[in-house]
Design a protein around this motif. Structure first.
Motif, mmCIF file in Angstrom:
data_model
loop_
_atom_site.group_PDB
_atom_site.id
_atom_site.type_symbol
_atom_site.label_atom_id
_atom_site.label_comp_id
_atom_site.label_asym_id
_atom_site.label_seq_id
_atom_site.Cartn_x
_atom_site.Cartn_y
_atom_site.Cartn_z
ATOM 1 N N LEU A 141 44.950 32.761 37.161
ATOM 2 C CA LEU A 141 45.680 33.317 35.925
ATOM 3 C C LEU A 141 46.814 34.131 36.691
ATOM 4 O O LEU A 141 47.645 34.832 35.985
ATOM 5 C CB LEU A 141 44.632 34.558 35.639
ATOM 6 N N GLY A 142 47.086 33.837 37.835
ATOM 7 C CA GLY A 142 48.341 34.363 38.643
ATOM 8 C C GLY A 142 48.277 35.547 39.604
ATOM 9 O O GLY A 142 49.101 36.208 39.919
ATOM 10 N N PHE A 143 46.964 35.926 39.636
ATOM 11 C CA PHE A 143 46.867 37.197 40.542
ATOM 12 C C PHE A 143 47.151 36.897 41.925
ATOM 13 O O PHE A 143 46.758 35.722 42.564
ATOM 14 C CB PHE A 143 45.312 37.593 40.403
ATOM 15 N N THR A 144 47.736 37.852 42.731
ATOM 16 C CA THR A 144 47.753 37.598 44.188
ATOM 17 C C THR A 144 46.342 37.824 44.735
ATOM 18 O O THR A 144 45.657 38.411 44.056
ATOM 19 C CB THR A 144 48.679 38.782 44.643
ATOM 20 N N GLN A 145 46.234 37.588 46.139
ATOM 21 C CA GLN A 145 44.809 37.703 46.685
ATOM 22 C C GLN A 145 44.297 39.166 46.730
ATOM 23 O O GLN A 145 43.251 39.712 46.249
ATOM 24 C CB GLN A 145 44.791 37.181 48.055
ATOM 25 N N LYS A 146 45.582 40.121 46.898
ATOM 26 C CA LYS A 146 45.355 41.468 46.850
ATOM 27 C C LYS A 146 44.948 41.994 45.598
ATOM 28 O O LYS A 146 44.034 42.858 45.506
ATOM 29 C CB LYS A 146 46.735 42.209 47.436
ATOM 30 N N LYS A 147 45.581 41.574 44.550
ATOM 31 C CA LYS A 147 45.153 42.003 43.139
ATOM 32 C C LYS A 147 43.913 41.532 42.828
ATOM 33 O O LYS A 147 43.150 42.127 41.981
ATOM 34 C CB LYS A 147 46.089 41.507 42.069
ATOM 35 N N ALA A 148 43.544 40.142 43.327
ATOM 36 C CA ALA A 148 42.235 39.761 42.954
ATOM 37 C C ALA A 148 40.817 40.257 43.426
ATOM 38 O O ALA A 148 40.065 40.663 42.915
ATOM 39 C CB ALA A 148 42.137 38.283 43.094
ATOM 40 N N ASP A 149 41.191 40.617 44.839
ATOM 41 C CA ASP A 149 40.339 41.628 45.585
ATOM 42 C C ASP A 149 40.095 43.004 44.983
ATOM 43 O O ASP A 149 38.954 43.323 44.977
ATOM 44 C CB ASP A 149 40.848 41.778 47.108
ATOM 45 N N SER A 150 41.013 43.481 44.550
ATOM 46 C CA SER A 150 41.043 44.620 43.874
ATOM 47 C C SER A 150 40.126 44.764 42.686
ATOM 48 O O SER A 150 39.470 45.494 42.232
ATOM 49 C CB SER A 150 42.509 45.430 43.466
ATOM 50 N N GLN A 151 40.473 43.652 41.855
ATOM 51 C CA GLN A 151 39.365 43.386 40.492
ATOM 52 C C GLN A 151 38.223 43.249 40.746
ATOM 53 O O GLN A 151 37.353 43.805 40.084
ATOM 54 C CB GLN A 151 40.251 42.312 39.620
ATOM 55 N N VAL A 152 37.941 42.516 41.864
ATOM 56 C CA VAL A 152 36.288 42.237 42.183
ATOM 57 C C VAL A 152 35.716 43.385 42.492
ATOM 58 O O VAL A 152 34.910 43.650 42.097
ATOM 59 C CB VAL A 152 36.500 41.088 43.339
ATOM 60 N N ARG A 153 36.596 44.162 43.500
ATOM 61 C CA ARG A 153 36.005 45.406 44.148
ATOM 62 C C ARG A 153 35.662 46.324 42.705
ATOM 63 O O ARG A 153 34.412 46.955 42.696
ATOM 64 C CB ARG A 153 36.825 46.032 44.799
ATOM 65 N N TRP A 154 36.621 46.532 41.742
ATOM 66 C CA TRP A 154 36.424 47.386 40.551
ATOM 67 C C TRP A 154 35.411 46.778 39.798
ATOM 68 O O TRP A 154 34.273 47.613 39.412
ATOM 69 C CB TRP A 154 37.654 47.196 39.895
ATOM 70 N N ALA A 155 35.134 45.397 39.612
ATOM 71 C CA ALA A 155 34.037 44.969 38.877
ATOM 72 C C ALA A 155 32.780 45.510 39.495
ATOM 73 O O ALA A 155 31.706 45.673 38.662
ATOM 74 C CB ALA A 155 34.094 43.482 38.518
ATOM 75 N N VAL A 156 32.637 44.982 40.520
ATOM 76 C CA VAL A 156 31.304 45.596 41.279
ATOM 77 C C VAL A 156 31.014 46.876 41.197
ATOM 78 O O VAL A 156 30.019 47.358 40.762
ATOM 79 C CB VAL A 156 31.370 45.031 42.791
ATOM 80 N N LEU A 157 31.915 47.580 41.525
ATOM 81 C CA LEU A 157 31.769 49.113 41.347
ATOM 82 C C LEU A 157 31.359 49.779 39.836
ATOM 83 O O LEU A 157 30.294 50.539 39.713
ATOM 84 C CB LEU A 157 32.847 49.964 41.995
ATOM 85 N N ASN A 158 31.953 49.235 39.076
ATOM 86 C CA ASN A 158 31.848 49.558 37.610
ATOM 87 C C ASN A 158 30.873 49.323 37.182
ATOM 88 O O ASN A 158 29.794 49.880 36.622
ATOM 89 C CB ASN A 158 32.946 49.003 36.790
ATOM 90 N N THR A 159 30.359 47.799 37.487
ATOM 91 C CA THR A 159 28.946 47.308 36.979
ATOM 92 C C THR A 159 27.809 47.817 37.857
ATOM 93 O O THR A 159 26.730 48.242 37.015
ATOM 94 C CB THR A 159 28.730 45.675 37.562
ATOM 95 N N ILE A 160 27.735 48.478 38.972
ATOM 96 C CA ILE A 160 26.650 49.130 39.521
ATOM 97 C C ILE A 160 26.721 50.506 38.953
ATOM 98 O O ILE A 160 25.512 50.886 38.618
ATOM 99 C CB ILE A 160 26.984 49.220 41.046
#
Length: 98
Positions: free
Chosen positions: A40-59
């Protein structure tokens, strides 16, 4: 919509972490989400942030609804149908909490 999808994609990892204190089986889920975000055009840094946010929010969500998660796990262990599992979740969550 992407935030919701990210949380759903990582719900298994988050549940495993909450249940066992570590998550060994979720690497494929994380890699798939990471690949989708990059496509979708995310940089690796932005993708990492999205994954981190999703894990924390889901927990956070799973902890907030611990009773429903526990009842769902029990229903799944017993091999109940998807419809039964949905009913279990709906009965366990107070509408005002949503």
């Amino acid at each position: 919509m992407l935030n919701r999808f990210s949380c759903i994609a990582l719900a298994g990892v988050a549940t495993e972490y909450l249940s066992f204190g570590c998550a060994e089986g979720g690497l494929a889920d994380i890699n798939e989400l990471d690949g989708l975000l990059k496509s979708l055009g995310f940089t690796q840094k932005k993708a990492d942030s999205q994954v981190r946010w999703a894990v924390l929010n889901t927990i956070f969500i799973l902890r907030r609804h611990e009773g429903a998660r526990s009842k769902l796990a029990e229903a799944m262990t017993l091999g109940k149908s998807v419809g039964f599992c949905i009913d279990t979740i709906e009965e366990a969550i107070n509408v005002e909490d949503i």
